[in-house]
Design an enzyme around this catalytic site. Structure first.
Site, PDB file in Angstrom:
ATOM      1  N   SER A   1      65.120  27.635  15.649  1.00 50.39           N
ATOM      2  CA  SER A   1      66.207  27.190  14.771  1.00 50.39           C
ATOM      3  C   SER A   1      65.731  26.122  13.798  1.00 50.39           C
ATOM      4  O   SER A   1      64.721  25.462  14.042  1.00 50.39           O
ATOM      5  CB  SER A   1      67.351  26.602  15.602  1.00 50.39           C
TER       6      SER A   1
HETATM    7  N1  SAH Z   1      65.389  27.458  21.425  1.00 41.48           N
HETATM    8  C1  SAH Z   1      64.304  28.193  20.818  1.00 41.48           C
HETATM    9  C2  SAH Z   1      64.717  29.204  19.812  1.00 41.48           C
HETATM   10  C3  SAH Z   1      65.485  30.302  20.383  1.00 41.48           C
HETATM   11  S1  SAH Z   1      65.509  31.826  19.523  1.00 41.48           S
HETATM   12  C4  SAH Z   1      63.236  27.287  20.236  1.00 41.48           C
HETATM   13  O1  SAH Z   1      63.371  26.068  20.286  1.00 41.48           O
HETATM   14  O2  SAH Z   1      62.242  27.819  19.752  1.00 41.48           O
HETATM   15  C5  SAH Z   1      66.443  32.686  20.738  1.00 41.48           C
HETATM   16  C6  SAH Z   1      65.643  33.124  21.936  1.00 41.48           C
HETATM   17  O3  SAH Z   1      66.557  33.667  22.885  1.00 41.48           O
HETATM   18  C7  SAH Z   1      64.642  34.220  21.616  1.00 41.48           C
HETATM   19  O4  SAH Z   1      63.371  33.825  22.005  1.00 41.48           O
HETATM   20  C8  SAH Z   1      65.142  35.416  22.440  1.00 41.48           C
HETATM   21  O5  SAH Z   1      64.098  36.229  22.940  1.00 41.48           O
HETATM   22  C9  SAH Z   1      65.902  34.722  23.557  1.00 41.48           C
HETATM   23  N2  SAH Z   1      66.919  35.514  24.255  1.00 41.48           N
HETATM   24  C10 SAH Z   1      67.816  36.395  23.759  1.00 41.48           C
HETATM   25  N3  SAH Z   1      68.591  36.882  24.750  1.00 41.48           N
HETATM   26  C11 SAH Z   1      68.181  36.291  25.906  1.00 41.48           C
HETATM   27  C12 SAH Z   1      68.574  36.365  27.271  1.00 41.48           C
HETATM   28  N4  SAH Z   1      69.576  37.167  27.696  1.00 41.48           N
HETATM   29  N5  SAH Z   1      67.923  35.619  28.171  1.00 41.48           N
HETATM   30  C13 SAH Z   1      66.902  34.790  27.796  1.00 41.48           C
HETATM   31  N6  SAH Z   1      66.483  34.685  26.531  1.00 41.48           N
HETATM   32  C14 SAH Z   1      67.105  35.414  25.581  1.00 41.48           C
END
Ligand code: SAH
Length: 224
Positions: free
Chosen positions: A61
């Protein structure tokens, strides 16, 4: 300009925009080296206030969103945090810097869940190299199931877009009086960021602002 100077400039920008107000969050944003969580080819964008691609179609983000979520969650030293969507591991490190500062004699912990194995491995490496692995545990599973092994949590942050109906396990794994920060709404047309407080059996949701996150995919999220 050094990375540290660029980080200071970004933080000052977020203070001017009134996104950053709490000293704890400001100090953590100044301290955590965001550039060490980005793919090598994206390092030059580390201190620009925009999202960055981290592979597998996922994004870290924009810094203002990391800052806003930490502010809304009112993180405190000693707290146990659950993050759904580890991605690069940056946001987990930011939370760890607040709940488990290096001089703490009551350190909290961050449990963070990621569904993509490759991102789990990268995040673990990033966290180890920056020294945050002591206070952050990365779990490889479907985060819509939560992580009951360490529940209940003081605060839960979801960094992927949930359907309007928030996954029940996440709600169940929150402490009474705890907070969830979560983007929820449409998969294609954007979401609203909510802060939800659990009071006894009630959940009180406040809508904060319109946002756009990558999808939360899983049993209680969106289909693949
Ligand atoms: N907080 C992160 C950015 C998140 S992007 C940072 O600081 O970099 C969102 C992430 O959620 C992605 O990596 C995606 O693979 C993950 N995601 C999506 N659905 C998910 C689920 N059900 N369980 C765990 N991770 C998930």
């Amino acid at each position: 300009m050094s990375y540290e100077e660029k980080r200071e400039e970004l933080v000052q920008h977020l203070i001017n925009r009134k996104v950053l107000t709490k000293k704890k969050v400001i100090d953590a944003m100044l301290k955590v080296p965001r550039h060490e969580f980005l793919p090598r080819e994206a390092v030059s964008s580390a201190y620009i206030d925009s999202p960055v691609l981290i592979g597998l179609g996922q994004t870290i983000s924009a810094p203002h969103m990391n800052a806003m979520m930490c502010e809304l969650l009112d993180l405190n030293e000693g707290e146990k945090i659950l993050e759904i969507g580890t991605g690069s591991g940056y946001h987990a490190a930011l939370c760890a810097e607040i709940v488990a500062p290096s001089d703490s004699n009551n350190p909290g912990h961050v449990y963070t869940i990621e569904r993509h194995k490759k991102l789990v491995e990268t995040a673990r490496r990033n966290l180890k190299e920056t020294g945050y692995d002591k206070h952050v545990t990365v779990i490889h599973r479907d985060g819509t199931l939560g992580y009951s092994e360490q529940a209940p949590y003081d605060k839960i942050l979801v960094t992927a877009a949930s359907p309007k109906k928030i996954p029940q396990p996440i709600k169940d794994q929150l402490k009474d009086g705890g907070l969830i920060c979560i983007p929820a709404g449409s998969r294609e047309f954007g979401q609203n960021l909510y802060i939800i407080r659990k009071i006894g059996r009630e959940y009180k949701a406040d809508k904060i602002t319109g946002v756009r996150f990558v999808s939360l995919i899983g049993k209680y999220g969106w289909p693949e």
